[in-house]
Design a protein around this motif. Structure first.
Motif: not given
Length: 898
Positions: A452-454, A460-461, A468-476, A478-484
């Motif tokens: 999940i996002d959290r 990342s920290v 990394r694969i997120s559960v839900r679709d994330l904004p572009a 946010r995806r870059r920041i989290l390397s999703v």
């Protein structure tokens, strides 16, 4: 020659030898004088014939002194081994050659030395740091002599998409390199500072001794400069040859690792495991780069060598003596299911049956309504589609996938999709706490992290591994920041309707399926690896023991059962709570979840039940009716007091209350009902059953399980290897069952200790059996108190103290040296005390009196506002921490918080 008697070093080991060099960087006929530590002469003088030779190669900036404990252990008459620990040229007390020696030269140099020594097989190489690469280079060049390899914190491959560790990047920087490695002794001091605990002053001096003066440190600087940071480096081809050669190395291997290494982190260990998959691996939590200084590595090395049974007879890593995890110790008599059915085998059948449209899995919203649900047909289709999507994303059989998803619909689908692909799911819940969770995930080195996002933000920290694969679709952004890379939702959309047409991965019953983590209540959380067969056996054991079958309706307030519910064919609902904090379950949330699916089964931890009872006034009439329909309650994770169960029974009047005993390594082991607990209490009071009393009665072994006891010695240890099933004998509890774990993940030494009795898992719990065959748990082996003339197990006295109306929880702890410990009772009172410290005289007197009735003489009583419990269960008391705190208080220190 070493002229100073450094700690742990026998001067008799020190010798030098002239070696003719064949290296291209030396003029023909050049002879270099090598220094080495060699116990061969000592063994010969004592008339001991060595089993073989350990060839030990240090890294930068250490010297042969690093291996002194192996030299001492190899000199033991019980298992004599010749240990040759070299000082590489330009290092330690060996010659300074005056030339820049690259990796290929150093591998060649080591061959020159062993030729001069006349060293032949069997040889086991031992390497650390860049000595690991050099020792492996020698191993690959001398297969006729090689019998095994031992590696400690090293690396053979630097991924092209990953940067060199920061510490080495700094040392390589042109502005720093010369001064940091040669002109000054900064590189040495920084390396020595990595030891945990810090090196004693005399040990630090020993390591510094050969490098006094810049003229003695050119080798240190050259070693750093020779690190192949990328493919353009002159030593890269040699490193690549070693890395590729390992994949064909067919000898036993042992890796001992310090995970707190800023240089050779767990990612390098993962790479080595991929090249030597048959290796035995042990990670020493808390240890770092100088793992041989931080921990005792001599004992596991020689235990491993002893298991080889004479290295000359070993020619395959799959021989019985070297199978990873000591699987060769498994008892063939342990009964297994007649026919293997994978964990999710039932899902396809339920998706095609007449009830395919019925709810299969659901999760509750805080407002008391079902927020999401899937029918059996939808669940099966979603699993198939996601499996297809994950396969396209690169998830393969054997891939490790960390699931950082709360129990519910998403986790259920992701888990069964991964298992369908043959991937290994890594389940480390947030109940471990952020430090414990981070430690667990880094150690498991997953290939993928689904979160999940959290969880992705934390990854990342904190540097958690895995694509990394997120559960839900994330904004572009946010995806870059989290390397999703993608999301479960996107993968499912991409393969919608395509999963059903793809054949499932053929599940190997013996292949790894899951890594689950212990609670960490008695030390760092341990990864527990299960095969597909063992997961299936766990499902079958639960079904047979508790009668949970297709059609059952389960409220799962405990994460493992949220995942096992669908495998049992049970409709599963997750209540509105934080499942990583059991005490957040309210009576209203439980009742609403039960009403939503007309629940017949509830699973909740003791801490959750306490809060349910504390909040039961908020339950509506409809909620009470739903709870009255519950037929079975299971509660595990910690002992459940009888009075608590009595209150629960009033809330769930039709339910049969069961408190199974088990652990992450074997869930469950025994089972007992509330009525059986009451009967056991009555028999204890009457004294009619031999062995009844002194502990928590956890009942009879579950379907297919066996239980036995290794007797406790007078000093509180279990030195024996004979187990008994006699009544009234206290000792370590053993369990044997088809659903016991396969191994501890990358904890070879821990695994070996846990299966030291063939066919049995040593639980680390202490207890006894009574004349009826029931098991009574008396505490943890690590928490046994060794008072003067007696051994005290904690649980019996704690139970007696907790019967006082003024005490909510109690813990027994030992203070002082083993054998003369004072027994201290620490209590959490009702109402809670305002501050921690010595208990009031009246309370202390009552506590002492209650403990004395249980046969325990308490020396001191302390009161605390709240006892320290584990994060996951909110119930397991950290008695080791309490012992340290009590010792400080009784010595006159400020109490503070325990």
């Amino acid at each position: 020659m070493v002229t100073t008697n450094w700690p742990g070093l026998n001067p008799e080991w020190s010798r030098t030898i002239g070696v003719r060099s064949t290296s291209a960087v030396d003029a023909p006929g050049t002879v270099h004088r090598w220094h080495l530590l060699d116990n061969g002469a000592e063994l010969s003088r004592r008339g001991l014939a060595p089993v073989g030779t350990l060839l030990c190669v240090h890294g930068n900036p250490t010297w042969s002194y690093l291996w002194r404990t192996l030299l001492a252990a190899g000199s033991d008459a019980a298992h004599p081994w010749r240990v040759v620990a070299v000082d590489q040229l330009d290092m330690g007390y060996s010659d300074r050659s005056g030339t820049f020696r690259r990796l290929a030269d150093r591998i060649n140099d080591l061959g020159d030395l062993t030729d001069a020594l006349g060293l032949d097989g069997p040889v086991v190489t031992v390497g650390h740091d860049w000595g690991g690469v050099i020792s492996l280079g020698w191993a690959l060049a001398h297969p006729q002599h090689l019998a095994g390899v031992v590696l400690t914190n090293t690396a053979v491959h630097q991924p092209a998409d990953s940067a060199v560790p920061p510490a080495l990047r700094l040392a390589l920087h042109p502005a720093v390199h010369q001064w940091g490695t040669t002109t000054s002794d900064a590189f040495l001091r920084v390396t020595h500072s990595l030891a945990n605990p810090p090196l004693p002053a005399d040990i630090r001096k020993a390591y510094m001794a050969p490098y006094r003066g810049a003229h003695r440190r050119h080798g240190v600087g050259n070693f750093v400069a020779d690190i192949p940071a990328d493919a353009s480096h002159p030593s890269f081809p040699a490193l690549k040859r070693v890395a590729e050669g390992l994949c064909g190395l067919k000898v036993p291997a042992l890796m001992l690792w310090g995970p707190r290494d800023p240089i050779f982190s767990d990612r390098y260990l993962k790479d080595l495991i991929s090249r030597l998959p048959h290796a035995d691996v042990h990670r020493f939590e808390g240890a770092g780069h100088l793992v041989g200084e931080d921990r005792d590595i001599a004992t596991p090395v020689f235990q491993w060598l002893d298991l080889l049974g004479g290295v000359s007879g070993i020619d395959s890593p799959t021989s019985e003596a070297t199978t990873t995890g000591g699987q060769w110790l498994k008892d063939a008599a342990v009964r297994e299911p007649a026919g293997f059915r994978p964990l999710g085998d039932l899902l396809g059948e339920l998706a095609a049956c007449p009830a395919k449209g019925d709810t299969a899995v659901a999760e509750m919203a805080p407002d008391g309504r079902i927020s999401r649900s899937l029918s059996w047909q939808q669940l099966d289709r979603n699993i198939l589609d996601l499996a297809a999507g994950l396969g396209e994303a690169g998830v393969r059989s054997g891939s490790r996938v960390s699931l950082m998803v709360p129990p519910g619909v998403d986790l259920t689908v992701a888990l069964y999709a991964c298992l369908r692909l043959g991937a290994v799911v890594v389940v480390a819940d947030a109940g471990l706490g952020i430090r414990g969770l981070s430690r667990a995930l880094k150690g498991a080195t997953a290939d993928f992290l689904i979160g999940i996002d959290r969880a992705l933000a934390a990854a990342s920290v904190l540097g958690w591994p895995g694509r990394r694969i997120s559960v839900r679709d994330l904004p572009a952004a946010r995806r870059r920041i989290l390397s999703v890379e993608t999301s479960l939702a996107a993968l499912a959309r991409r393969c919608a309707g395509r999963g059903a047409g793809r054949p499932a991965h053929t599940v190997d019953a013996t292949a790894p399926a899951a890594v689950l983590f212990t609670s960490g209540s008695t030390g760092p959380a341990k990864g527990v690896l299960y095969t597909h067969r063992q997961l299936a056996a766990m499902r079958d054991t639960l079904a047979e023991t508790f009668g949970i079958r297709s059609g059952a309706r389960l409220v799962a307030a405990f994460a493992p059962f949220a995942l096992l519910g669908p495998a049992l064919g049970a409709v599963s609902v997750t209540p509105a709570m934080d499942v990583t904090a059991p005490r957040t379950l309210t009576a209203r949330a439980l009742a609403e979840a039960a009403a939503a699916i007309d629940a017949t089964v509830v699973f909740a931890s003791p801490a959750a039940l306490r809060n349910v009872l504390a909040t039961q006034d908020a339950v509506s009439g409809t909620g009470h009716k739903a709870l009255e329909r519950v037929e079975l309650l299971l509660s595990a994770g910690a002992p459940v007091p009888g009075p608590l169960l009595a209150e629960v029974q009033r809330l769930l009047p039709r339910a049969s209350l069961h408190t199974p005993y088990g652990m992450t390594e074997a869930l469950p082991v025994t089972d007992i009902s509330f009525e059986q607990i009451q009967a056991a209490d009555a028999e204890t009071a009457a004294g009619t059953v031999l062995g009844a009393g002194n502990g928590v009665c956890v009942g009879m072994p579950v379907h297919g399980a066996r239980v036995a006891i290794v007797p406790l010695a007078a000093d509180g240890t279990v030195p024996g290897s004979q187990f008994v099933t006699e009544a009234g004998v206290t000792g370590e509890i053993l369990v044997s069952a088809a659903h016991v774990k396969e191994t501890y993940d990358r904890l070879w030494l821990t695994q070996r200790e846990s299966i030291s009795l063939p066919g049995w898992h040593r639980t680390g719990d202490v207890g006894h059996l009574d004349a009826l065959g029931r098991l009574w748990v008396e505490g943890r082996l690590a928490h046994v108190v060794t008072a003067h003339g007696s051994v005290v197990t904690p649980v019996g006295a704690e139970q007696a103290i907790e019967r006082l109306e003024c005490v909510r929880l109690a813990a027994i702890a030992g203070v002082g040296p083993a054998g003369t410990q004072a027994v201290v009772a620490v209590v959490e009172t009702v109402p809670p005390s305002r501050k921690a410290g010595p208990a009031a005289p009246q309370l202390a007197g009552r506590v002492r009196g209650a403990a004395l009735e249980a046969g325990v003489n308490v020396s001191a009583v302390l009161a605390v506002p709240a006892l320290p419990t584990d994060i996951r269960h909110n119930a397991k008391i950290d008695r080791t921490r309490l012992s340290r705190w009590a010792a400080r208080v009784l010595a006159g220190g400020r109490p503070g918080e325990p």
